[in-house]
Design a protein around this motif. Structure first.
Motif, PDB file in Angstrom:
ATOM      1  N   TYR A 161       0.762  -0.164  16.035  1.00 58.82           N
ATOM      2  CA  TYR A 161      -0.634  -0.044  15.820  1.00 58.82           C
ATOM      3  C   TYR A 161      -1.320   0.574  17.120  1.00 58.82           C
ATOM      4  CZ  TYR A 161       0.291  -3.404  12.264  1.00 58.82           C
ATOM      5  OH  TYR A 161       0.711  -3.846  11.133  1.00 58.82           O
ATOM      6  N   THR A 209      -8.893   1.775  19.219  1.00 60.13           N
ATOM      7  CA  THR A 209      -8.223   1.010  18.229  1.00 60.13           C
ATOM      8  C   THR A 209      -8.694  -0.207  18.541  1.00 60.13           C
ATOM      9  OG1 THR A 209      -6.201   2.698  18.213  1.00 60.13           O
ATOM     10  CG2 THR A 209      -6.138   0.333  17.819  1.00 60.13           C
ATOM     11  N   LYS A 227      -6.562  -4.552  12.308  1.00 63.70           N
ATOM     12  CA  LYS A 227      -6.366  -3.560  13.280  1.00 63.70           C
ATOM     13  C   LYS A 227      -7.011  -2.364  12.475  1.00 63.70           C
ATOM     14  CE  LYS A 227      -4.096   0.654  14.335  1.00 63.70           C
ATOM     15  NZ  LYS A 227      -4.220   1.706  13.340  1.00 63.70           N
ATOM     16  N   ILE A 258      -8.003  -4.451  17.641  1.00 62.57           N
ATOM     17  CA  ILE A 258      -7.006  -5.206  17.005  1.00 62.57           C
ATOM     18  C   ILE A 258      -7.694  -6.427  17.303  1.00 62.57           C
ATOM     19  CG2 ILE A 258      -4.604  -6.239  17.016  1.00 62.57           C
ATOM     20  CD1 ILE A 258      -3.790  -3.633  18.084  1.00 62.57           C
ATOM     21  N   GLU A 276      -0.407   2.901  10.749  1.00 64.89           N
ATOM     22  CA  GLU A 276      -1.318   1.688   9.669  1.00 64.89           C
ATOM     23  C   GLU A 276      -0.147   0.535   9.417  1.00 64.89           C
ATOM     24  OE1 GLU A 276      -4.411   1.392   9.566  1.00 64.89           O
ATOM     25  OE2 GLU A 276      -4.401   3.155  10.901  1.00 64.89           O
ATOM     26  N   ASN A 277       1.017   0.683   9.466  1.00 66.47           N
ATOM     27  CA  ASN A 277       1.983  -0.396   9.025  1.00 66.47           C
ATOM     28  C   ASN A 277       3.296  -0.098   9.698  1.00 66.47           C
ATOM     29  OD1 ASN A 277       4.179   0.771   7.010  1.00 66.47           O
ATOM     30  ND2 ASN A 277       2.012   1.325   6.065  1.00 66.47           N
TER      31      ASN A 277
END
Length: 269
Positions: free
Chosen positions: A239, A67, A23, A69, A244-245
Motif C-alpha cells: 500500500y 497515502t 487505504k 491508511i 491497491e491490493n
C-alpha cells in the motif's frame, strides 16, 4: 471495507471506518482540518510519514499528495471530524484583510490537544444528528476555526491566504519524488502545471516510455528496497508504494523480479 460518512454541509463531515483498515491515495483539493475522535491514521508523503491518533488535531494543506491508511484502534472505529477550508471560503474570509502571504513549505501542521480548536470541532458533534443545519451556522463554525488557527499560529496566513495554483515545474524531479502515489494521470498533470495531453507528451520525452510502465517499474523497485533494506512486510509495502491490493502487487513483483515478495521476507527470517 466498512466506510461511513455523514455530512453537515459539503465542507463538514463525520467519517468512520469499522473494518481492519482503509487505504487511499489522495490529492487534497482543499485544506483539511481534522480532529481525531478514535482510531489511528498513517499518512505517508514523499519525504515524511506521520501517525495520528485519538485527540490529535492537524491541518493538511491543499495540493498535497499522500497515502492515507486508516485503522480502528483499541476496539474503537476510526472516527474523525473533518472540516474542508475551501479556496472559495478562504477568499471570502481574507477579502477585507490586508494579508500578503510569504512563500513557505506546505507541510502537515499539528495542533494537538489545543483547547480552542478541540472545543470548536467537538461542538460540531451534536449537529450530525440533525436532519438539516442552517447554512449560517456552518459558515460561522468554519469562520471560527479559521480565526482560531490565525490566533494560535502566526504563520498560518502563509498557507491559508496563498491562492496560487501549481505552475509548470520540472517533470522529472517531481515524478521521481512522487511516483508512489496512485493517482490519475490528470492529477499528476495538474500538479506539474500541465494538461493531460501535455503531461503525456512531456513524460514520453523525459523518460522514453509511457507513464504507467514507468510508474509500475519505479513502485516495484521501491518495494524491493523496502523488503531488503527496511525489512518491511508485504502488506505494509504494497500500500505504501502505490498498489491497491496485495494479490496484484505480488503478481507484478514476481513478473518483474522472477520471485515473489515472500521469497525476500522468508530469506530475512
Amino acid at each position: 471495507m466498512e466506510f461511513k460518512a455523514k455530512y453537515i454541509t459539503d465542507d463538514i463531515k463525520l467519517s468512520w471506518y469499522e473494518d481492519k483498515f482503509f487505504k487511499s491515495d489522495i490529492m487534497f483539493d482543499h485544506h483539511m482540518l481534522v480532529w481525531f475522535i478514535s482510531g489511528e491514521t498513517k499518512i505517508v508523503q514523499a519525504d515524511a510519514s506521520y501517525i495520528f491518533k485519538k485527540g490529535d488535531i492537524f491541518l493538511i494543506p491543499r495540493n498535497q499528495l499522500a497515502t492515507i491508511i486508516n485503522y480502528p484502534k483499541d476496539g474503537s472505529p476510526h472516527k474523525t471530524v473533518v472540516m474542508h477550508l475551501s479556496t472559495t471560503r478562504l477568499r471570502e474570509f481574507y477579502a477585507n484583510l490586508n494579508v500578503k502571504p510569504k512563500a513557505s513549505e506546505q507541510r502537515i501542521l499539528h495542533y494537538n490537544n489545543h483547547p480552542l480548536l478541540e472545543s470548536c470541532l467537538s461542538s460540531l458533534i451534536p449537529y450530525f444528528d440533525m436532519k438539516e443545519l442552517p447554512t449560517e451556522i456552518a459558515s460561522l463554525k468554519i469562520t471560527e476555526a479559521i480565526s482560531i488557527l490565525r490566533s494560535i499560529d502566526k504563520s498560518i496566513d502563509n498557507v491559508l491566504a496563498n491562492f496560487e495554483e501549481p505552475g509548470k515545474i520540472d517533470l522529472i524531479t517531481y515524478m521521481e519524488k512522487n511516483f508512489m502515489f496512485n493517482l490519475p494521470l490528470e492529477k499528476f498533470g495538474y500538479l506539474t502545471g500541465r494538461s493531460l495531453t501535455t503531461f503525456k507528451r512531456d513524460f514520453s520525452k523525459a523518460f522514453n516510455t509511457t507513464p504507467q510502465r514507468w510508474l509500475t517499474k519505479k513502485r516495484l523497485e521501491l518495494a524491493h528496497y523496502q523488503f531488503v533494506e527496511k525489512k518491511k512486510k508485504p502488506i505494509e509495502v504494497c500500500y505504501e508504494v502505490g498498489f491497491e491490493n496485495l494479490s496484484h502487487f505480488s503478481y507484478a513483483f514476481k513478473k518483474q523480479f522472477g520471485y515473489a515478495p515472500s521469497a525476500l521476507v522468508d530469506k530475512e527470517r
